[in-house]
Scaffold this motif. Structure first.
Motif, mmCIF file in Angstrom:
data_model
loop_
_atom_site.group_PDB
_atom_site.id
_atom_site.type_symbol
_atom_site.label_atom_id
_atom_site.label_comp_id
_atom_site.label_asym_id
_atom_site.label_seq_id
_atom_site.Cartn_x
_atom_site.Cartn_y
_atom_site.Cartn_z
ATOM 1 N N VAL A 99 68.525 52.867 43.163
ATOM 2 C CA VAL A 99 69.150 53.740 44.162
ATOM 3 C C VAL A 99 70.665 53.671 43.972
ATOM 4 C CG1 VAL A 99 69.489 54.203 46.607
ATOM 5 C CG2 VAL A 99 67.258 53.421 45.793
ATOM 6 N N GLU A 100 71.243 54.771 43.514
ATOM 7 C CA GLU A 100 72.670 54.831 43.227
ATOM 8 C C GLU A 100 73.094 56.285 43.145
ATOM 9 O OE1 GLU A 100 73.166 52.945 39.443
ATOM 10 O OE2 GLU A 100 71.940 54.409 38.388
ATOM 11 N N GLN A 101 74.395 56.521 43.187
ATOM 12 C CA GLN A 101 74.904 57.874 43.020
ATOM 13 C C GLN A 101 74.737 58.303 41.573
ATOM 14 O OE1 GLN A 101 77.703 59.001 41.176
ATOM 15 N NE2 GLN A 101 77.615 61.115 41.916
ATOM 16 N N ASN A 119 73.683 62.206 38.986
ATOM 17 C CA ASN A 119 73.061 63.530 38.939
ATOM 18 C C ASN A 119 71.546 63.450 39.027
ATOM 19 O OD1 ASN A 119 75.523 64.829 38.727
ATOM 20 N ND2 ASN A 119 75.518 64.801 36.483
ATOM 21 N N ASN A 120 70.962 62.408 38.444
ATOM 22 C CA ASN A 120 69.515 62.246 38.472
ATOM 23 C C ASN A 120 69.074 61.189 39.478
ATOM 24 O OD1 ASN A 120 69.231 64.152 36.450
ATOM 25 N ND2 ASN A 120 69.369 62.626 34.818
ATOM 26 N N ARG A 121 69.969 60.837 40.373
ATOM 27 C CA ARG A 121 69.655 59.838 41.396
ATOM 28 C C ARG A 121 70.042 60.423 42.759
ATOM 29 N NH1 ARG A 121 68.742 55.003 38.379
ATOM 30 N NH2 ARG A 121 67.458 55.791 36.669
ATOM 31 N N VAL A 122 70.909 59.765 43.499
ATOM 32 C CA VAL A 122 71.405 60.329 44.759
ATOM 33 C C VAL A 122 72.571 61.240 44.394
ATOM 34 C CG1 VAL A 122 72.321 59.840 47.054
ATOM 35 C CG2 VAL A 122 70.683 58.264 46.002
ATOM 36 N N ALA A 123 72.289 62.528 44.333
ATOM 37 C CA ALA A 123 73.214 63.478 43.706
ATOM 38 C C ALA A 123 74.264 63.985 44.691
ATOM 39 C CB ALA A 123 72.433 64.638 43.103
ATOM 40 N N VAL A 124 75.047 63.052 45.243
ATOM 41 C CA VAL A 124 76.202 63.443 46.040
ATOM 42 C C VAL A 124 77.407 63.562 45.116
ATOM 43 C CG1 VAL A 124 75.331 62.428 48.171
ATOM 44 C CG2 VAL A 124 76.729 61.031 46.628
ATOM 45 N N ASP A 125 78.448 64.198 45.597
ATOM 46 C CA ASP A 125 79.632 64.470 44.792
ATOM 47 C C ASP A 125 80.184 63.190 44.162
ATOM 48 O OD1 ASP A 125 81.823 66.632 44.217
ATOM 49 O OD2 ASP A 125 82.919 64.843 44.866
ATOM 50 N N LYS A 183 77.787 51.670 48.857
ATOM 51 C CA LYS A 183 77.239 51.668 47.504
ATOM 52 C C LYS A 183 77.962 52.661 46.595
ATOM 53 C CE LYS A 183 74.001 48.612 48.243
ATOM 54 N NZ LYS A 183 73.982 47.306 47.537
ATOM 55 N N PHE A 184 78.517 53.704 47.191
ATOM 56 C CA PHE A 184 79.350 54.654 46.454
ATOM 57 C C PHE A 184 80.331 55.274 47.430
ATOM 58 C CE2 PHE A 184 80.594 58.683 44.605
ATOM 59 C CZ PHE A 184 80.856 58.320 43.299
ATOM 60 N N MET A 234 69.683 60.747 56.114
ATOM 61 C CA MET A 234 68.949 59.512 55.873
ATOM 62 C C MET A 234 68.270 59.544 54.507
ATOM 63 S SD MET A 234 69.658 57.866 58.604
ATOM 64 C CE MET A 234 68.632 56.417 58.298
ATOM 65 N N GLY A 235 68.227 58.371 53.864
ATOM 66 C CA GLY A 235 67.524 58.220 52.609
ATOM 67 C C GLY A 235 68.466 57.928 51.456
ATOM 68 N N PRO A 236 67.869 57.541 50.319
ATOM 69 C CA PRO A 236 66.434 57.453 50.050
ATOM 70 C C PRO A 236 65.778 56.273 50.775
ATOM 71 C CG PRO A 236 67.736 57.492 48.006
ATOM 72 C CD PRO A 236 68.670 57.231 49.124
ATOM 73 N N VAL A 237 64.457 56.363 50.941
ATOM 74 C CA VAL A 237 63.714 55.240 51.509
ATOM 75 C C VAL A 237 63.571 54.151 50.458
ATOM 76 C CG1 VAL A 237 62.450 56.686 53.138
ATOM 77 C CG2 VAL A 237 61.484 56.260 50.867
ATOM 78 N N TRP A 238 63.357 52.926 50.933
ATOM 79 C CA TRP A 238 63.245 51.796 50.000
ATOM 80 C C TRP A 238 62.589 50.621 50.709
ATOM 81 C CZ3 TRP A 238 63.683 51.430 44.928
ATOM 82 C CH2 TRP A 238 63.835 50.183 44.325
ATOM 83 N N ASP A 239 61.749 49.890 50.001
ATOM 84 C CA ASP A 239 61.282 48.566 50.407
ATOM 85 C C ASP A 239 60.306 48.616 51.583
ATOM 86 O OD1 ASP A 239 60.988 45.880 50.315
ATOM 87 O OD2 ASP A 239 62.999 45.371 50.974
ATOM 88 N N PHE A 240 59.012 48.654 51.257
ATOM 89 C CA PHE A 240 57.989 48.771 52.293
ATOM 90 C C PHE A 240 57.047 47.572 52.370
ATOM 91 C CE2 PHE A 240 59.270 53.134 51.489
ATOM 92 C CZ PHE A 240 59.400 53.623 52.776
ATOM 93 N N ASP A 241 57.265 46.540 51.562
ATOM 94 C CA ASP A 241 56.298 45.439 51.569
ATOM 95 C C ASP A 241 56.553 44.425 52.678
ATOM 96 O OD1 ASP A 241 58.525 44.191 50.544
ATOM 97 O OD2 ASP A 241 57.504 43.282 48.831
#
Length: 580
Positions: free
Chosen positions: A180-182, A184-190, A227-228, A301-308
């Motif tokens: 999970v990071e900024q 183009n193919n991940r969290v595509a914020v500016d 994170k960014f 909100m998002g991305p979601v992460w960690d459900f265990d």
């Protein structure tokens, strides 16, 4: 009339030309869903089990998760003739918090030397191998991802299951997914003005005080990690904190229009639905709660992460156990705004349940999805279960646990199916929310309490509020004192409401500056259980915390709401720390 030979030739020629055109245009790069099997439904690429072979230079063991301890390695990915193979170089280290510290089967972070598509997932250099050791089904995270994607939360992760060999030794079945990071193919914020935040106690200022990329949120005192952007100046961090405070203040006011101007409310509702569906208590800490904001956009909100840590995990056996699916409990509770019968999560997630329009939209969204949210996702889980069966057996031989994955998958299915029915009743009975109320100050009551330094957490002393004085000031009866119309909130020194981080129905841990905050920094606490005028209290003794002779002046406030009026009585508690 039949087709003549000439006509057949023309037809074949036309077919050939069309086919050639399709082949040529297929060479153009297209943005496709990486989980789409294309025209061949017999090749469900997402459900196959692939192989990854990692060889660390010098066969060095991977024993650290710190950034400075990345180890150079070669990486070979076997696409099983379905997806492209890969051979290349990169670096590897451990990752995770409890999953790295507590369990023998370790999760890993991989950083390729060059950006690369892996197993059909869009190109990047950063990848994650989730061990899923705690999860006896191997399906909890992929279930959460599937539901999030189906609900429409943006930038949801994809999954490829892989069997991993490390330095020549088989280490089990892993879930390969995106970091999970900024990007183009991940969290595509500016790439300049975009923002990616994570509400996470482990990455926040309490556990990572020297990181330089985190802060306590001003209103709800949540640990926030930026994170960014990655490289932050002090001024940038202050600006992000101030901007997030605008959102917090809007949420705290629970004015729908004010919040909607800053927050994508549909994403907020979808996010909370997922957390409650799987009983994910991580938002209590909070941990792994991502929020992003694009240039000129709203917080989303998002991305979601960690459900265990969801699915009613038994925390009493957290170091060794795999005990899930026991009861039907609640994160948000039966009355989220007042934290009744649920976790004491931050008011950031629950304050909007005081707003009638928000509650109406939340209920409407649940009614819209409740009949399909489980059925859709479970159809996908059954595909995974079928194709993972042999790999799960091999993983079980490598990492034996006191559970059968076939039994646990069946229990997971039953628990989730029952949960949808359970939540339909609970959500249908949520209080409708109220219009904004006028606060009426009905006075102050002062209590002086001496607490023993020696006794610490377990004091014999209590904070005793005089019943008759309180009822007279509020103008209510003893029965109304115990009604759902009354709450007791900890107050900050500026008079605004703080958070309850105790195990009580109401209460607060007060830090050295007398503001309600977190246990880890708390000096004194008030915990209100069944008796609303006799409060438990205690202190945290030791260096950096309470000492003999210390005094703390803290405040709690009774708030009784009827119609558009909220009457308040503030209780000022003067704590003095004495030797015995």
């Amino acid at each position: 009339m039949g087709i003549t030979a000439r006509g057949l030739f023309k037809t074949r020629t036309l077919f050939f030309l069309i086919a050639a055109f399709i082949l040529m245009t297929a060479c153009e790069p297209l943005e496709t869903d990486p989980d789409d099997p294309g025209d061949d439904p017999t090749v469900p690429v997402a459900f196959q089990v692939y192989e990854i072979d990692i060889k660390v230079d010098g066969n060095a063991p991977v024993i650290s998760k710190e950034n400075e301890d990345y180890l150079s390695c070669s990486i070979t990915v076997d696409g099983k003739g379905i997806l492209d193979d890969y051979q290349g170089t990169g670096r590897i280290r451990g990752r995770g918090n409890s999953s790295w510290l507590w369990y023998d089967k370790k999760p890993y972070r991989i950083k390729l030397d060059e950006k690369q598509e892996l197993l059909g997932l869009r190109g990047n250099s950063d990848w994650v191998l989730l061990a899923n050791y705690r999860d006896p089904t191997d399906l909890m995270n992929v279930f959460g991802f599937e539901v999030a994607d189906w609900l429409g939360l943006p930038f949801t992760n994809h999954t490829r299951f892989v069997e991993v060999t490390l330095n020549g030794s088989y280490i089990g079945l892993y879930q390969l997914t995106e970091q999970v990071e900024q990007g183009n193919n991940r969290v595509a914020v500016d790439g300049i003005d975009g923002l990616l935040l994570c509400l996470d106690v482990d990455d926040g200022p309490d556990y990572s005080p020297d990181a330089g990329d985190n802060f306590w949120s001003p209103v709800f005192q949540m640990p926030v990690c930026v994170k960014f952007p990655i490289e932050l100046t002090a001024d940038q961090l202050y600006g992000i904190r101030s901007d997030f405070a605008r959102l917090e203040n809007a949420v705290n006011s629970y004015n729908y229009d004010s919040v909607a101007a800053l927050l994508d409310i549909p994403s907020f509702i979808n996010y909370l639905i997922i957390q409650e569906l799987v009983y994910n208590v991580e938002i209590d800490a909070p941990r792994s709660t991502f929020i992003h904001k694009d240039l000129g956009g709203k917080y989303t909100m998002g991305p979601v992460w960690d459900f265990d840590a969801g699915f009613d995990f038994d925390w009493g056996s957290m170091y060794t156990g795999h005990n899930f699916f026991n009861q039907q409990e609640l994160v948000l509770g039966t009355d989220p705004a007042n934290h009744r019968n649920g976790y004491r999560i931050s008011n950031f997630f629950t304050q909007m349940f005081r707003n009638h329009q928000f509650v109406s939209e939340y209920k409407s969204r649940w009614n819209e999805v409740k009949d399909s949210i489980f059925d859709h996702a479970w159809e996908v889980m059954e595909e995974y279960e079928y194709t993972l069966r042999d790999a799960m057996a091999r993983d079980f031989q490598k990492w034996p646990i006191d559970r059968s994955y076939t039994t646990e998958i069946s229990r997971m299915k039953g628990w989730l199916s029952n949960r949808v029915s359970y939540l339909t009743t609970v959500i249908g009975n949520y209080p409708a929310g109220t219009v904004e109320t006028v606060m009426v100050d009905c006075g102050t009551i002062t209590c002086d309490v001496s607490m023993s330094y020696k006794t610490g957490y377990h004091q014999e002393a209590t904070v005793n509020v005089d019943d008759s004085t309180l009822l007279s000031k509020l103008g209510i009866t003893g029965e109304q004192l115990y009604s759902t119309d009354l709450v007791i909130v900890p107050l900050k020194t500026d008079g605004s409401a703080g958070i309850n981080n105790t195990n009580g129905l109401f209460g607060g841990w007060f830090e050295g500056d007398n503001n309600p905050g977190f246990w880890s920094k708390g000096h004194v606490y008030i915990e209100i259980m069944d008796n609303r005028t006799a409060w438990n209290c205690g202190l945290r003794a030791g260096e950096g915390f309470c000492q003999v002779g210390d005094q703390h002046r803290v405040r709690m406030q009774y708030q009784y709401t009827k119609g558009t009026e909220t009457r308040t009585v503030t209780v000022v508690v003067n704590f003095t720390v004495v030797p015995l």
